[in-house]
Design an enzyme around this catalytic site. Structure first.
Site: not given
Length: 405
Positions: A213-214
């Site tokens: 993810a980020n």
């Protein structure tokens, strides 16, 4: 005049920024608005009802249990007999009351009783604005459908204090009031138009407990969806996993993976507007494990075989049902403008909103943004703004392009 005959209930609460309310009254009346003021006890420590009444040419309401006022108008009529409620300044105390439904004075009682749009102009010390309690209250009020203008950054009244907490300038509050009054009407510049907005990160599973993810919070995408809806658009927000509430007035589709987001967007074409804000993970694991991958002593970690995720912006920008206006975002850590120009051409977008999301900027996951608007016509650099203000400006820009302005 831009507010002819519009009835503005102005609530002035107790902060040094109350002196700006005098200029705000003048600016509202210049535009044809009828201003009816309510002052808290604290507000009267900074400006007098005499001054407020003289500038507004109206009776000033100060007491909840006033026999004269209750017989004449009453707090329920004050709450309903207006087109818009403006709170300027809005203190941390008053916002806390609003968020928790308290009604122990005239201002808080009117706010609990009103069914009209409410515009909040916060003003307080930066530490108070950043306090977790204030942040929770602001999120609650946004979720309840209230609109905000400001605060802005700068010097405080207290010597040596500066930061985010200054009340927005009167002309900025007037502009926000004009937008709300316009949005409340039967038609808006985007009335009858459809929009798709993506927001937040995507989570690409490695195994049942881990994912790629980020750091995207979804704040910017959610704010843009709300801003388009305020201009009359029928908005669908496709959101990845976020911890912020869904914006009011829009349809929301919750997804986790990039492929799910692409499918949700494409299935809603055709549309007039597409704003692809989501920070989609570029890669996913080719084959995610059905069981948690266990660490084995003395052995190297199992290699992750990655494959490229779908490019949602490019898919939309080159789709046979391409929206009239396609906007993409470019979150960069270097060469922001050059990378944004490249993305504009390659993805088939009309506008690219490019920003520097290096860790030291605090933009990724934060509440403010500093962007460059890139189009074939050139580059426009906007000043540092709250993400809500960026959203409002961008929605106005989209409406102008769509309507040929």
């Amino acid at each position: 005049m831009t507010l002819p005959g519009k009835r503005i209930l102005l609530i002035i609460s107790g902060g040094i920024a109350a002196y700006k309310s005098l200029d705000l009254i003048r600016r509202l009346r210049e535009r044809g608005a009828l201003v009816r003021p309510v002052m808290t006890q604290g507000a009267q420590e900074f400006v007098t009802p005499l001054a407020v009444g003289a500038l507004s040419a109206s009776h000033v309401y100060t007491e909840l249990f006033s026999r004269e006022d209750e017989q004449d108008v009453g707090h329920i009529r004050l709450a309903r007999d207006c087109d818009l409620v403006v709170i300027a300044p809005a203190t941390a105390d008053l916002m806390a009351k609003m968020a928790n439904g308290l009604a122990d004075d005239l201002a808080s009682t009117v706010l609990l009783a009103t069914d009209r749009p409410v515009l909040v102009a916060p003003a307080m010390n930066p530490k108070m604005w950043a306090h977790p309690a204030t942040c929770r209250n602001v999120e609650t009020l946004r979720r309840d459908g209230l609109s905000f203008v400001g605060p802005t950054a700068g010097e405080m009244a207290e010597s040596g204090e500066s930061g985010l907490g200054r009340m927005a300038e009167p002309l900025d509050i007037v502009a926000a009031a004009e937008r709300l009054v316009e949005a409340k009407g039967a038609t808006g510049p985007l009335s009858g138009r459809t929009a798709i907005v993506t927001s937040g990160p995507t989570h690409e599973p490695i195994d049942p407990v881990r994912y790629i993810a980020n750091r995207s919070s979804g704040r910017q995408g959610h704010a843009i969806a709300a801003a388009l809806a305020r201009l009359g658009a029928d908005v669908t927000l496709v959101s990845g996993p976020v911890t912020i509430p869904d914006p009011a007035g829009v349809k929301v589709v919750h997804v986790e993976r990039a492929e799910e987001m692409r499918d949700a967007v494409v299935s809603r074409l055709p549309a007039d507007i597409a704003v692809m804000v989501a920070a989609v993970a570029d890669w996913r694991v080719a084959t995610s494990s059905e069981q948690k991958i266990k660490k084995k002593p003395g052995e190297a970690p199992a290699p992750l075989q990655l494959t490229e995720n779908p490019d949602i912006l490019k898919t939309v920008g080159h789709h046979e049902k391409r929206p009239t206006v396609v906007v993409g975002f470019a979150a960069e850590t270097e060469n922001v403008e050059d990378n944004g120009r490249t993305k504009l051409e390659r993805k088939g977008a009309d506008l690219i909103v490019a920003n520097d999301v290096s860790p030291e900027t605090g933009i990724m996951g934060g509440t403010r943004n500093s962007v460059k608007i890139i189009s074939k016509a050139g580059v426009a650099e906007w000043p540092d703004l709250s993400k809500d203000e960026v959203a409002t400006r961008l929605a106005d820009l989209i409406a102008g392009r769509l309507n040929g302005a």
